[in-house]
Scaffold this motif. Structure first.
Motif, PDB file in Angstrom:
ATOM      1  N   ASP A   1     -13.353  28.265  24.947  1.00 22.73           N
ATOM      2  CA  ASP A   1     -14.224  29.006  24.035  1.00 22.73           C
ATOM      3  C   ASP A   1     -15.092  28.041  23.239  1.00 22.73           C
ATOM      4  O   ASP A   1     -15.121  26.829  23.519  1.00 22.73           O
ATOM      5  N   ASP A   2     -15.815  28.535  22.220  1.00 22.60           N
ATOM      6  CA  ASP A   2     -16.746  27.714  21.436  1.00 22.60           C
ATOM      7  C   ASP A   2     -16.041  26.610  20.664  1.00 22.60           C
ATOM      8  O   ASP A   2     -16.641  25.570  20.349  1.00 22.60           O
TER       9      ASP A   2
ATOM     10  N   GLU B   1     -19.065  33.347  36.124  1.00 19.90           N
ATOM     11  CA  GLU B   1     -19.501  32.448  35.043  1.00 19.90           C
ATOM     12  C   GLU B   1     -20.408  33.176  34.068  1.00 19.90           C
ATOM     13  O   GLU B   1     -20.302  32.988  32.841  1.00 19.90           O
ATOM     14  N   LEU B   2     -21.313  34.033  34.590  1.00 22.85           N
ATOM     15  CA  LEU B   2     -22.200  34.799  33.719  1.00 22.85           C
ATOM     16  C   LEU B   2     -21.417  35.778  32.846  1.00 22.85           C
ATOM     17  O   LEU B   2     -21.685  35.898  31.636  1.00 22.85           O
TER      18      LEU B   2
ATOM     19  N   LYS C   1     -19.677  33.891  30.094  1.00 18.74           N
ATOM     20  CA  LYS C   1     -20.613  33.433  29.056  1.00 18.74           C
ATOM     21  C   LYS C   1     -20.932  34.559  28.083  1.00 18.74           C
ATOM     22  O   LYS C   1     -21.058  34.338  26.868  1.00 18.74           O
TER      23      LYS C   1
ATOM     24  N   GLY D   1     -18.431  34.670  25.560  1.00 22.16           N
ATOM     25  CA  GLY D   1     -18.303  33.465  24.740  1.00 22.16           C
ATOM     26  C   GLY D   1     -17.393  32.412  25.323  1.00 22.16           C
ATOM     27  O   GLY D   1     -16.824  31.607  24.581  1.00 22.16           O
TER      28      GLY D   1
ATOM     29  N   ASP E   1     -16.743  29.347  28.493  1.00 15.17           N
ATOM     30  CA  ASP E   1     -17.329  28.477  29.516  1.00 15.17           C
ATOM     31  C   ASP E   1     -16.301  28.257  30.616  1.00 15.17           C
ATOM     32  O   ASP E   1     -15.174  27.825  30.354  1.00 15.17           O
TER      33      ASP E   1
END
Length: 400
Positions: free
Chosen positions: A10-11, A29-30, A33, A36, A38
């Motif tokens: 995550d972030d 992957e989209l 995203k 939130g 990767d």
């Protein structure tokens, strides 16, 4: 679409594992995203087309409802609740369904709409209750009622299994002993009995004839019950009208019929109370629970109840006219309707039947043991009498 197991961060750089259905890794992957996350790595699993093809086990559903109720009551957002359950569920099937539900909710569906996409996992009653919870804003209470109802159903199923296991086991033992006596033991004595050179008593002749029948046609006796069952199923598929008299017989057959009736009515009352307490109107409650009975006699009675209510009769009078509820239950319904606490009255009805079912099963189990023992004793006594009777006649003549 394929179901991917993935690892992502995550972030804040925290790693997490999960499941997500996607067309390919780029699509995965989209989707991550948008949530939130990767993607670090992913592995394709089973196809998403299996959704709806298998049921979720009741214990898994109980845990699902229990955990959701706790997290929602604590104020955790729904999407986070589902994500946590997806990542922590032990059952792969449940994880697949939750992953698909998350995808549907991210696409704009409500929770009930996402659940409706998996009819094998969540039935119509389940979905209707969730929809009612969404409308009322008390979703956590609905999950609490669902968890309690599923636990109750699990207990009732366990009682039913317990009722059938013992007589099935003892009955199998009796059948096995019968085949052993008639196919192996009695033929060993045929030569001895016939070599006595005297008139054979009628009970001995009957035993020898029965043994001969078992020896020459044992495969017919073993194959006849499943064959008759298969014929019955085919007849029901070709002539659906036969289902009603068969269901009538099921309810009248002693000793299981009265117990089956109580189990069906207990489940109906429990589910009806849960739905009515969640804000679903009476006619919808009856419509949803009618098919739950899995018995056309009860289903048609409930159809008459719905018709009478639509015609202006009150609930208590409509149930009384069916003739399937005892006076005590009608009295509880009348009090619940008068006080505006119909759901509480129906829960009392469910408790009444549940207690009655437990007592009835206990009585049947107590009666089954001496009954099976008596059957086995009569069988062995017949064999012994048929074998020893000619011997006793010879001894009596020698003494004379």
């Amino acid at each position: 679409m394929a179901l991917y197991s993935y690892k992502a961060i995550d972030d804040r750089g925290k790693a997490c594992n999960g499941l997500q259905d996607a067309a390919n890794e780029a699509d995965l992957e989209l989707r991550l995203k948008l949530a939130g996350l990767d993607l670090i790595r992913a592995r394709a699993g089973e196809q998403a087309s299996i959704f709806g093809s298998k049921k979720i086990r009741r214990p898994d559903l109980i845990n699902f409802c229990f955990n959701l109720e706790l997290m929602l009551r604590a104020g955790v957002p729904l999407l986070e609740c589902l994500a946590d359950l997806r990542d922590s569920a032990d059952a792969l099937r449940l994880r697949e369904v939750i992953a698909s539900m998350l995808d549907a909710i991210h696409s704009g569906a409500t929770l009930s709409q996402a659940m409706a996409q998996h009819p094998a996992a969540f039935d119509k009653i389940f979905v209707s209750l969730i929809h009612a919870g969404e409308e009322s804003g008390h979703l956590h209470e609905v999950f609490q009622h669902l968890a309690e109802s599923l636990k109750w159903q699990d207990e009732m199923a366990a009682h039913t299994r317990n009722m059938m296991i013992y007589p099935a086991f003892v009955g199998s033992v009796v059948v096995a002993i019968t085949f052993f006596l008639m196919i192996y033991l009695v033929p060993q004595l045929v030569g001895f009995i016939k070599g006595m050179g005297q008139q054979i008593p009628w009970q001995t002749r009957l035993l020898l004839a029965t043994s001969s029948l078992f020896v020459h046609y044992w495969y017919v006796m073993l194959g006849l019950p499943p064959l008759l069952l298969a014929i019955l199923r085919l007849a029901l598929q070709k002539f659906p009208a036969l289902q009603f008299p068969l269901d009538t017989l099921k309810l009248r057959l002693w000793p299981t019929g009265p117990i089956l009736r109580k189990i069906i009515l207990a489940r109906f009352a429990n589910t009806f109370a849960m739905m009515y307490g969640s804000g679903i109107n009476i006619l919808d409650c009856i419509a949803h629970t009618r098919d739950l009975s899995n018995n056309q006699v009860i289903a048609r009675s409930l159809e008459r109840v719905a018709d009478e209510i639509e015609s202006g009769h009150n609930l208590t009078q409509s149930f009384y006219n069916t003739g399937i509820f005892p006076p005590l239950v009608i009295r509880m319904l009348k009090v619940g309707e008068a006080t505006g606490q119909l759901d509480l009255a129906l829960r009392n009805v469910s408790y009444f039947y549940e207690r009655d079912v437990k007592d009835a099963i206990a009585r049947v189990q107590v009666m089954m043991e001496p009954a099976m023992t008596l059957i086995l004793g009569v069988l062995l006594g017949w064999v012994m009498l048929s074998v020893l009777s000619p011997i006793y006649d010879i001894i009596s003549r020698v003494q004379m």
